[in-house]
Write an enzyme that holds these catalytic residues in place. Structure first.
Site, mmCIF file in Angstrom:
data_model
loop_
_atom_site.group_PDB
_atom_site.id
_atom_site.type_symbol
_atom_site.label_atom_id
_atom_site.label_comp_id
_atom_site.label_asym_id
_atom_site.label_seq_id
_atom_site.Cartn_x
_atom_site.Cartn_y
_atom_site.Cartn_z
ATOM 1 N N SER A 687 0.799 -1.218 0.000
ATOM 2 C CA SER A 687 0.000 0.000 0.000
ATOM 3 C C SER A 687 0.836 1.274 0.000
ATOM 4 O O SER A 687 0.284 2.370 -0.080
ATOM 5 C CB SER A 687 -0.940 0.013 1.224
ATOM 6 O OG SER A 687 -0.199 -0.025 2.420
ATOM 7 N N LYS A 730 -6.299 3.835 8.578
ATOM 8 C CA LYS A 730 -5.382 4.800 7.973
ATOM 9 C C LYS A 730 -5.971 6.207 7.986
ATOM 10 O O LYS A 730 -5.260 7.186 8.239
ATOM 11 C CB LYS A 730 -5.071 4.364 6.544
ATOM 12 C CG LYS A 730 -4.263 3.064 6.468
ATOM 13 C CD LYS A 730 -4.084 2.611 5.037
ATOM 14 C CE LYS A 730 -3.283 1.303 4.966
ATOM 15 N NZ LYS A 730 -3.144 0.803 3.584
#
Length: 805
Positions: A687, A730
């Site tokens: 990611s 996140k």
């Protein structure tokens, strides 16, 4: 009835084909049978007296509904029996009894009006008796069945068997047996209305065969009960004799008292049959075994465990949805998804009490309230709560128990928890499931497969008990910080509920509602002695803690209150008000500050977003260019997947070098160094691909990344941005770090629902499909950027510094 009273009343005149009707309840009179009837209703009494006075026959017909007190023609069956009244008796209590003998069947054609009782025109029914071999065979078969049934019945008059044997008429035999059979009155009425002799014989034979089977089973059950009673009486006599012998020999009867006490405890425990038989066998062994034998204490401990388990004890559930909602709101702020799932479970449990309990697993960072949620569920459902920590468990016997052959053997944690709860339906929390280990003693996670399977745990077998225990009524709740370390089959048995980290506003509410009150009590302070403002709490949240949960927040609040407690105990003050400006003197300098702007102030640094087992976090990707031969240097303890992401990002930059104003030769004479700080912490995953690409573009174009932008996403060599996981964690990490704009893969838009509303309102989300969109939002348009020259060859003097950090 007195003769003179009867003579006073003149006889009524009835048509020749009319008959006085006597309605009866739950009774059917068959032709040829003598039956006593109790007459209680006035119309029935008048009908019986008139028939007796006029020496007329009477028609006996059963009511359709026994609850009708004044039956009319529509309330009676059509077919009845013409009967002669043999005797009419009035008892001293005033009740009237009629003894009737059935003559033949009749059918009521029309009921007549103008009489004080029911009178009907009738049509006598003639029964044709065929003389065939089939009828003869059926008669013989029915007689054999009747004899077999009489042998199974106790105290049967001998005359009944003789009457059956001498009855030659097939119709009369069927009526005789039907009259004495213990069947429903409705079935008897059907037999009365069955005019075909062959069909009636078949129906009676079928009903009689069923009654014979019932009688056989009854006799078998009675015999088994008698044998069991005989065995118990024999054992009782033997025990009494043994006590007498021991008494004569002068032996102590302490052991006998112990055995008797255990036998009573086993009976009171209400164990399942299989378990009780096992307990009785072990008790018999204990009774025969000397107290000095090594196995004596082992058997005694085993029986104590069997007796102590709640085999039949269930906590009474008080399922009130509104009360449960109130309890959950009192104990926890936010967590709406979890609360809704718990209320759904309670609603289903209320509508289907016998349904299987679900297996829930709360997954989230430390300090978000996973364990306390289990306690709230127990309080909301009125159940007992028991918790077992699985952290560091590496032995299968910790779950299933040890076999009794080992010295010091004990049941596993599951059975021990059930005994501790004292009920068969507690809320059972399996804490820290992701920290189960595996050693040479077996895999404890494999032992949990049966425990957490609603289709199997009704017969869970602990190695120590060696008998099945029903766990189907237990509500199991697991907790974990991450799912990756939980084996797939075990994870598949549970319903996963993610608990995200808290926003700053949620932390403030939690601190104000729960943590402050709890720490005041823990430090011996009263609310009137100490007050802490919301600004002070916000400062602690933002400058002294940075976490997904509230565990460190509670510790810092505790430090503040301990300082206040010392001042109050010294007598220096009676009340202290803590504001944001007072925290430096108590907690010291700020531990956290926004470093995003500082670290992204030079080209080559991008802010990424990462997922960790303790919540989301920001990740700085730093890139630098040094003279070399075109190598890519990666540091920061990166995993294989993250290294491949960096290589893919560099390949993509090389492919688009001219569009960024770069000379391709720059890569041949330079080494690119990509570093991810916090080098002691392992990092992996795809990611960070977008952040690495933006860091490289920023480095090579000499442009800085916007300080308030963070990003996540995987990249492909075609420049596509691919979806990643952990979006919720996140985004919350970005909000905690002061980020204003978050670049996310467009295919992750569906995950925005899981993001708390406070974060959705505070942050700007940019959904990107290609890396060009990431460049435009993180750096800006770079099409007109000046070309970056490759480093000069040896001997040439550069006109400007050749490399930029």
């Amino acid at each position: 009835m007195a003769a003179e009273d009867t003579a006073k009343k003149p006889a009524l005149t009835l048509p020749d084909d009319a008959l006085i009707i006597l309605p009866v309840r739950h009774t059917v009179l068959f032709p040829g049978m003598v039956l006593p009837l109790t007459v209680g209703r006035q119309r029935s009494i008048a009908a019986a007296q008139e028939a007796m006075r006029s020496e007329r026959p009477i028609g006996v017909i059963q009511q359709r509904d026994a609850g009708t007190d004044a039956p009319g023609p529509d309330d009676l069956h059509t077919v009845g029996t013409i009967a002669t009244i043999l005797r009419y008796v009035t008892s001293p209590e005033g009740t009237h009894h009629v003894i009737c003998q059935g003559q033949r069947r009749f059918s009521a054609v029309e009921y007549l009006e103008g009489y004080p009782f029911l009178v009907a025109r009738i049509r006598p029914i003639e029964i044709a008796e065929p003389d065939t071999k089939e009828i003869e065979a059926r008669v013989l078969h029915l007689k054999r069945q009747a004899v077999e049934a009489l042998e199974l019945l106790p105290q049967v008059p001998a005359e009944l068997g003789g009457a059956i044997e001498v009855t030659a008429s097939a119709s009369a035999l069927a009526d005789l047996i039907a009259s004495f059979m213990d069947i429903d009155p409705a079935e008897k009425q059907q037999l009365l209305e069955t005019l075909d002799v062959r069909e009636r014989l078949e129906k009676v034979s079928r009903l009689l065969a069923h009654r014979i089977e019932v009688l056989k089973l009854t006799q078998e059950i009675s015999q088994q009960t008698k044998e069991s009673m005989d065995q118990r009486q024999r054992e009782f006599l033997l025990r009494e004799q043994m006590k007498t012998i021991q008494k004569e020999l002068g032996e102590t009867d302490a052991k006998a008292a112990e055995v008797e006490e255990l036998a009573k405890a086993i009976a009171d425990a209400k164990m399942p049959k299989e378990v009780e038989e096992q307990a009785q066998r072990e008790l018999s062994r204990l009774e025969r075994m000397p107290e000095g034998a090594g196995e004596h204490s082992m058997i005694r401990s085993y029986l104590d465990w069997l007796i102590a388990l709640p085999w039949s004890v269930l906590s009474e559930e008080s399922i009130d949805i509104e009360r449960a909602r109130k309890v959950l709101d009192e104990d926890h702020y936010g967590l709406e998804k979890v609360k809704r799932r718990i209320l759904e479970y309670l609603a289903v449990r209320k509508l289907n009490p016998q349904g299987k309990s679900p297996i829930l697993c709360f997954v989230g960072p430390p300090g978000v309230g996973k364990t306390s949620l289990g306690q709230s569920i127990a309080r909301a459902t009125g159940r007992k709560f028991v918790r077992v920590s699985l952290g560091g468990v590496h032995d299968e016997a910790e779950i299933r128990g040890h076999r009794r052959t080992y010295i010091g053997a004990l049941p596993g944690n599951v059975v021990q928890g059930i005994r501790k709860a004292g009920t068969r339906n507690p809320v059972f929390m399996l804490d820290e499931m992701d920290k189960l280990g595996m050693g040479f003693h077996g895999d404890p996670s494999a032992a949990l497969l049966e425990v957490l399977d609603p289709e199997q745990n009704s017969t869970f077998r602990d190695n120590y008990l060696a008998v099945p225990f029903d766990l189907s009524r237990v509500m199991f709740i697991g907790t974990a910080n991450m799912l990756d370390t939980i084996p797939g089959p075990l994870r598949d048995r549970m319903e996963i509920i993610d608990i995200p980290g808290y926003t700053e506003e949620e932390k403030l509410q939690i601190a104000r509602r729960y943590l402050v009150r709890r720490q005041l009590e823990a430090n011996g302070l009263k609310p009137e002695q100490c007050e802490i403002t919301d600004e002070a709490l916000r400062t602690i949240i933002g400058d002294y803690t940075r976490e997904a949960g509230v565990r460190n927040l509670e510790r810092e609040i505790g430090r503040v209150f301990r300082h206040v407690a010392m001042r109050v105990a010294e007598g220096a003050t009676d009340k202290i008000r803590i504001d944001a400006g007072d925290l430096h003197a108590i907690l010291g300098a700020k531990r956290f500050e926004s470093e995003v702007a500082q670290r992204t102030s030079i080209p080559g640094v991008a802010t990424g977003l990462a997922w960790t087992p303790v919540g989301g976090d920001i990740l700085f990707i730093e890139a630098s260019r040094v003279p070399g031969k075109g190598n890519l240097i990666l540091t920061g303890q990166l995993g294989d997947v993250m290294k491949e992401s960096a290589q893919a990002a560099l390949s993509l930059v090389k492919n688009r070098a001219r569009s960024f104003g770069l000379e391709p030769e720059i890569f041949e004479r330079s080494d690119i160094h990509v570093h991810v700080p916090a080098g002691a912490i392992p990092k992996d995953g795809p990611s960070a691909g977008v952040a690495m690409f933006i860091a490289l573009v920023s480095l090579l174009t000499g442009r800085t990344v916007h300080e308030d932008v963070a990003m996540t996403g995987e990249i492909s060599l075609r420049g596509l941005v691919l979806p990643v996981g952990g979006i919720k964690e996140k985004v919350l990490a970005a909000m905690r770090a002061g980020i204003k704009t978050v670049l996310l893969p467009a295919r992750n838009q569906k995950d925005l629902e899981d993001v708390p509303a406070a974060a959705r309102e505070k942050l700007k989300f940019v959904w990107i499909d290609k890396v060009d969109e990431a460049i435009a939002n993180a750096i800006g348009e770079i099409g007109s950027a000046p070309r970056v020259r490759p480093p000069e060859r040896r001997g040439e003097r550069p006109s400007a510094p050749p490399y930029q950090a």
